[in-house]
Design an enzyme around this catalytic site. Structure first.
Site, PDB file in Angstrom:
ATOM      1  N   CYS A  96      47.135  91.643  -3.770  1.00 30.72           N
ATOM      2  CA  CYS A  96      46.507  91.859  -5.084  1.00 30.72           C
ATOM      3  C   CYS A  96      47.175  91.041  -6.185  1.00 30.72           C
ATOM      4  CB  CYS A  96      46.504  93.337  -5.452  1.00 30.72           C
ATOM      5  SG  CYS A  96      48.151  94.070  -5.689  1.00 30.72           S
ATOM      6  N   ARG A 102      45.107  99.160   2.409  1.00 33.21           N
ATOM      7  CA  ARG A 102      44.835 100.568   2.677  1.00 33.21           C
ATOM      8  C   ARG A 102      45.606 101.444   1.695  1.00 33.21           C
ATOM      9  NH1 ARG A 102      46.213 103.071   8.505  1.00 33.21           N
ATOM     10  NH2 ARG A 102      48.333 102.895   7.659  1.00 33.21           N
ATOM     11  N   CYS A 156      51.869  97.309  -6.266  1.00 34.92           N
ATOM     12  CA  CYS A 156      50.514  96.760  -6.308  1.00 34.92           C
ATOM     13  C   CYS A 156      49.809  97.122  -7.603  1.00 34.92           C
ATOM     14  CB  CYS A 156      49.672  97.320  -5.145  1.00 34.92           C
ATOM     15  SG  CYS A 156      50.348  97.038  -3.518  1.00 34.92           S
ATOM     16  N   ASP A 173      33.778  91.496 -46.287  1.00 36.77           N
ATOM     17  CA  ASP A 173      32.850  90.540 -45.703  1.00 36.77           C
ATOM     18  C   ASP A 173      31.412  90.961 -45.989  1.00 36.77           C
ATOM     19  OD1 ASP A 173      32.715  88.232 -43.513  1.00 36.77           O
ATOM     20  OD2 ASP A 173      31.123  89.676 -43.108  1.00 36.77           O
ATOM     21  N   THR A 180      56.930 100.614   2.136  1.00 41.47           N
ATOM     22  CA  THR A 180      56.853  99.156   2.303  1.00 41.47           C
ATOM     23  C   THR A 180      57.738  98.407   1.320  1.00 41.47           C
ATOM     24  OG1 THR A 180      54.973  98.937   0.784  1.00 41.47           O
ATOM     25  CG2 THR A 180      54.479  99.341   3.115  1.00 41.47           C
ATOM     26  N   CYS A 214      53.033  92.643  -4.438  1.00 43.84           N
ATOM     27  CA  CYS A 214      52.115  92.512  -3.305  1.00 43.84           C
ATOM     28  C   CYS A 214      51.562  91.094  -3.224  1.00 43.84           C
ATOM     29  CB  CYS A 214      50.980  93.513  -3.474  1.00 43.84           C
ATOM     30  SG  CYS A 214      49.686  93.402  -2.229  1.00 43.84           S
ATOM     31  N   CYS A 247      44.220  97.169  -5.612  1.00 42.70           N
ATOM     32  CA  CYS A 247      44.648  96.423  -4.423  1.00 42.70           C
ATOM     33  C   CYS A 247      43.738  96.750  -3.233  1.00 42.70           C
ATOM     34  CB  CYS A 247      46.089  96.769  -4.076  1.00 42.70           C
ATOM     35  SG  CYS A 247      46.733  95.803  -2.668  1.00 42.70           S
ATOM     36  N   ARG A 253      58.960  94.830  -4.474  1.00 47.24           N
ATOM     37  CA  ARG A 253      58.484  93.461  -4.519  1.00 47.24           C
ATOM     38  C   ARG A 253      56.978  93.447  -4.700  1.00 47.24           C
ATOM     39  NH1 ARG A 253      61.871  90.898   0.604  1.00 47.24           N
ATOM     40  NH2 ARG A 253      63.924  90.857  -0.430  1.00 47.24           N
TER      41      ARG A 253
END
Length: 497
Positions: free
Chosen positions: A69, A42, A35, A447, A31, A66, A39, A64
């Protein structure tokens, strides 16, 4: 840099394990999209996945982000303790916009005391990306969030995310996301952003890895709030802020729908928005890894019950490192209430006035130049001992003159530089590193609350006991402080920082 384990990463993707959110990203070769591990799309097959430590690496490889997500919302991969001094400092500065507005790598390198060639090589070796690629990734991530989640005009989005040219902004967005900015905004599910007054504020989502103990964070901030500068009200934290030449106010509340905070920011701060967002993430410790921290600290019997009771406890930071240091100096050897009173006097006398919608927020915390240039008479009116006034003024002068750079060193190195100043002890230096720089391994061993919680031992013995908490000693200390907040105490170096 240790390579990622692809099989372990894929198991996290299959499980949609939120503990790994922001620690790596998965690129899907079929694709061309990358992601977050959680995400909702699927899950792709293992043979179609490539894994990257940072979003900028995935983008350089041609992927690129998503649209489901939204990787730009992922929490960061802090802590950066394992990075070299130069890379860790450069990363902090780039996140705050050091390469925006035409500023160059040469200028960034010079501020860190190295050549631009050395900086490029070091960042490529340790982070896998160049300084410019990392800065561009940050700019585009912020731009995308403003496009989708705000109603700001695109011109204002461009300048707020660090672009000097609208044409350059449009080209960068289209090149990275494959859509024009206007098309991205039209594609969002709702026509208007939630709870936003378009003419006066912009809302930014700041995601984190759950759990997050928001009540404990608000409790700390409310207890330490300085009148005129900050307040906690109705489940939100509000304060005045200054970033460079920009002045304004912010209000931060928990997002009721997802693991995130929602920051409402006055539009007067848009010119410094990258820095504002980075500082808010540090203030609220949003890049912590709570599961890993809890799993480590729970093994210590002194901390186990505290960790089990509050697994999402975070270390409260500060919006500005100098403010964190000044507050620590002012609060030395006094109670929390007395420290707030002294801080309010300092703000009333030296803080610049600012107009906000809330009458309780009307002053900025004074910067180093204001304190360094204050007259002895103004400082005397604060009601602090002469020795502490001298320490405050010497520290302010060192910062204002550039002798001491609070953002150009690792926290450990800064501690050593700060304690070399007259009147500044290790308690104050570690408070600065913990609150101002977000150092997870800071530990103010002297402290009194910590020493009492550990059985009334000395600071040296407390430091020895806390060795097993590394690299998260600040979280161990915060657990002990939180467990003793109902008791009014004094600290050997100061009140609870």
């Amino acid at each position: 840099m240790t390579p990622l384990d692809p099989e372990a990463c894929y198991r996290a993707v299959v499980a949609r394990d939120a503990r790994f959110d922001g620690l790596f990203f998965v690129g899907v070769t079929t694709t061309g999209v990358y992601c977050r591990p959680l995400c909702p799309a699927r899950t792709p097959g293992r043979d179609r996945c490539r894994f990257f430590r940072r979003a900028a690496e995935a983008e350089e490889a041609g992927f690129r982000s998503c649209f489901r997500c939204r990787p730009e919302l992922a929490p960061g991969a802090a802590p950066v303790d394992a990075l070299s001094r130069v890379v860790a400092a450069a990363l902090r500065l780039i996140e705050e916009g050091a390469l925006a507005d035409g500023r160059t790598i040469g200028e960034l390198a010079a501020s860190l005391g190295v050549s631009d060639r050395h900086l490029r090589r070091a960042m490529q070796a340790e982070l896998g990306v160049s300084p410019l690629a990392l800065a561009e990734s940050r700019r585009l991530a912020l731009a995308r969030q403003l496009i989708v989640d705000s109603a700001l005009p695109m011109t204002e989005v461009a300048f707020a995310s660090g672009y000097r040219s609208v044409r350059r902004f449009n080209a960068a967005v289209r090149g990275r996301y494959g859509r024009a900015p206007g098309a991205m905004r039209r594609a969002r599910p709702d026509a208007r952003p939630r709870n936003e007054t378009m003419s006066e504020t912009v809302t930014v989502t700041l995601q984190y890895r759950p759990p997050y103990d928001w009540s404990a964070m608000l409790g700390y901030l409310g207890t330490h709030a300085i009148a005129g500068v900050e307040l906690v009200r109705d489940g939100a934290y509000l304060r005045t802020v200054a970033v460079g030449a920009h002045r304004g106010w912010v209000a931060i509340a928990a997002d009721p729908e997802r693991p995130a905070l929602r920051a409402t920011i006055s539009t007067s701060l848009l010119g410094g928005l990258p820095s504002v967002v980075a500082r808010l993430r540090r203030l609220f410790d949003l890049d912590a890894r709570p599961a890993a921290i809890a799993a480590h600290l729970v093994r210590d019997r002194r901390l186990a019950r505290h960790v089990r009771a509050r697994p999402g406890l975070r270390v409260a930071g500060a919006f500005d490192p100098f403010e964190a240091a000044a507050r620590a100096i002012v609060g030395q050897q006094v109670s929390v209430a007395a420290g707030r009173t002294l801080g309010a006097r300092l703000v009333e006398r030296l803080g610049r006035p600012i107009a906000t919608p809330d009458p309780n927020l009307g002053r900025l915390f004074p910067d180093a130049a204001a304190i360094a240039g204050a007259s002895p008479r103004d400082l005397m009116r604060l009601g602090m001992p002469q020795s502490r006034l001298a320490t405050l003024r010497a520290f302010a002068r060192a910062v204002a003159s550039g002798e001491l750079a609070l953002d150009a060193a690792t926290p450990a190195e800064l501690v050593e530089r700060v304690v070399a100043l007259p009147g500044v002890g290790r308690w104050t230096a570690h408070c600065l590193a913990m609150r101002g720089l977000g150092w997870p391994d800071a530990f103010p061993e002297d402290d009194l609350v910590l020493r009492r919680a550990l059985g009334g031992i000395s600071g040296r013995k407390a430091r020895a006991l806390a060795e097993r908490w590394r690299p998260w000693r600040a979280y161990g200390a915060t657990h002990l402080w939180t467990g003793h907040t109902e008791r009014p105490t004094l600290s050997a170096g100061a009140n609870q920082p």
